[in-house]
Design a protein around this motif. Structure first.
Motif, short mmCIF file in Angstrom:
data_model
loop_
_atom_site.label_atom_id
_atom_site.label_comp_id
_atom_site.label_asym_id
_atom_site.label_seq_id
_atom_site.Cartn_x
_atom_site.Cartn_y
_atom_site.Cartn_z
N ARG A 162 -10.55 2.63 0.91
CA ARG A 162 -11.32 1.50 0.36
C ARG A 162 -12.43 1.98 -0.56
O ARG A 162 -12.78 1.32 -1.54
CB ARG A 162 -11.91 0.66 1.50
CG ARG A 162 -10.90 -0.24 2.17
CD ARG A 162 -11.58 -1.21 3.12
NE ARG A 162 -12.39 -0.56 4.15
CZ ARG A 162 -11.94 -0.17 5.34
NH1 ARG A 162 -10.67 -0.34 5.64
NH2 ARG A 162 -12.74 0.40 6.21
N ALA A 163 -13.00 3.15 -0.26
CA ALA A 163 -14.08 3.69 -1.08
C ALA A 163 -13.57 4.29 -2.38
O ALA A 163 -14.31 4.43 -3.34
CB ALA A 163 -14.86 4.75 -0.28
N ALA A 196 -7.31 2.17 -3.60
CA ALA A 196 -7.08 1.14 -2.59
C ALA A 196 -6.40 -0.07 -3.21
O ALA A 196 -6.70 -0.44 -4.35
CB ALA A 196 -8.40 0.73 -1.95
N PRO A 197 -5.49 -0.70 -2.49
CA PRO A 197 -4.88 -1.93 -3.01
C PRO A 197 -5.92 -3.05 -3.08
O PRO A 197 -6.91 -3.05 -2.36
CB PRO A 197 -3.80 -2.26 -1.98
CG PRO A 197 -4.15 -1.49 -0.77
CD PRO A 197 -4.96 -0.32 -1.20
N ILE A 198 -5.69 -4.00 -3.95
CA ILE A 198 -6.63 -5.11 -4.12
C ILE A 198 -6.42 -6.10 -2.98
O ILE A 198 -5.29 -6.51 -2.70
CB ILE A 198 -6.41 -5.79 -5.48
CG1 ILE A 198 -6.68 -4.79 -6.60
CG2 ILE A 198 -7.30 -7.00 -5.62
CD1 ILE A 198 -6.33 -5.31 -7.97
N SER A 199 -7.50 -6.48 -2.36
CA SER A 199 -7.46 -7.42 -1.26
C SER A 199 -7.12 -8.83 -1.76
O SER A 199 -7.65 -9.27 -2.78
CB SER A 199 -8.81 -7.45 -0.54
OG SER A 199 -8.89 -8.53 0.34
N LEU A 211 -9.05 -11.63 -4.46
CA LEU A 211 -8.36 -12.35 -5.54
C LEU A 211 -8.61 -13.86 -5.42
O LEU A 211 -8.81 -14.55 -6.43
CB LEU A 211 -6.87 -12.07 -5.52
CG LEU A 211 -6.44 -10.64 -5.91
CD1 LEU A 211 -4.94 -10.48 -5.74
CD2 LEU A 211 -6.85 -10.35 -7.34
N GLN A 212 -8.60 -14.37 -4.19
CA GLN A 212 -8.85 -15.80 -3.97
C GLN A 212 -10.28 -16.15 -4.39
O GLN A 212 -10.50 -17.19 -5.01
CB GLN A 212 -8.64 -16.16 -2.50
CG GLN A 212 -7.22 -16.06 -2.02
CD GLN A 212 -6.35 -17.17 -2.62
OE1 GLN A 212 -6.82 -18.23 -2.94
NE2 GLN A 212 -5.07 -16.85 -2.77
N LYS A 213 -11.23 -15.30 -4.07
CA LYS A 213 -12.63 -15.55 -4.43
C LYS A 213 -12.80 -15.51 -5.94
O LYS A 213 -13.57 -16.28 -6.52
CB LYS A 213 -13.55 -14.55 -3.77
CG LYS A 213 -13.70 -14.77 -2.28
CD LYS A 213 -14.61 -13.72 -1.66
CE LYS A 213 -14.69 -13.88 -0.17
NZ LYS A 213 -15.55 -12.87 0.45
N ALA A 214 -12.08 -14.60 -6.61
CA ALA A 214 -12.21 -14.48 -8.06
C ALA A 214 -11.67 -15.71 -8.77
O ALA A 214 -12.15 -16.09 -9.84
CB ALA A 214 -11.46 -13.24 -8.55
N LYS A 215 -10.64 -16.37 -8.19
CA LYS A 215 -10.08 -17.56 -8.81
C LYS A 215 -11.03 -18.74 -8.75
O LYS A 215 -10.99 -19.62 -9.59
CB LYS A 215 -8.75 -17.94 -8.10
CG LYS A 215 -7.62 -17.04 -8.45
CD LYS A 215 -6.36 -17.53 -7.75
CE LYS A 215 -5.18 -16.62 -8.06
NZ LYS A 215 -3.96 -17.09 -7.37
N ARG A 216 -11.88 -18.78 -7.76
CA ARG A 216 -12.80 -19.89 -7.58
C ARG A 216 -13.88 -19.79 -8.58
O ARG A 216 -14.48 -20.26 -9.28
CB ARG A 216 -13.41 -19.89 -6.19
CG ARG A 216 -12.38 -20.18 -5.13
CD ARG A 216 -12.99 -20.14 -3.78
NE ARG A 216 -11.93 -20.16 -2.77
CZ ARG A 216 -12.13 -19.96 -1.51
NH1 ARG A 216 -13.33 -19.76 -1.05
NH2 ARG A 216 -11.14 -19.99 -0.66
#
Length: 101
Positions: free
Chosen positions: A84-85, A89-92, A96-101
């Motif tokens: 994660r650091a 790391a794969p994108i959570s 992605l859901q938060k970025a769409k809002r």
């Protein structure tokens, strides 16, 4: 042992017994104390009770009892923390859901 088992089941579902009138509130209050007194009487016999199950050294040498699983879990947590650091790391999906809002 039988009494401890039965009374602990009653204690787990105490609300049901009270709601259906099968146990008075006064008796419900004394239940924990009675169970504790029974456990105190059983305490001197604890080793005999454990030995009655017939566990052998093979049971004690199982991977889960050796601490190996805890070590593996710690290694996995450390790996994912480092992942994660890093930039690999794969994108959570949550991010992605938060970025769409």
């Amino acid at each position: 042992l039988r009494d401890v088992f039965a009374l602990s089941l009653v204690e787990d579902d105490l609300g049901w017994y009270l709601a259906n009138g099968l146990l008075s509130m006064q008796r419900a209050r004394t239940l924990s104390g009675y169970i504790n007194r029974l456990l105190a009487r059983l305490r001197p016999h604890a080793q005999d009770l454990v030995e009655a199950f017939g566990y052998t050294q093979d049971h004690l040498r199982a991977d889960i009892s050796s601490g190996g699983e805890a070590e593996r879990q710690d290694e996995a947590m450390e790996y994912f923390r480092k992942l994660r650091a890093s930039d690999n790391a794969p994108i959570s999906e949550k991010s992605l859901q938060k970025a769409k809002r």
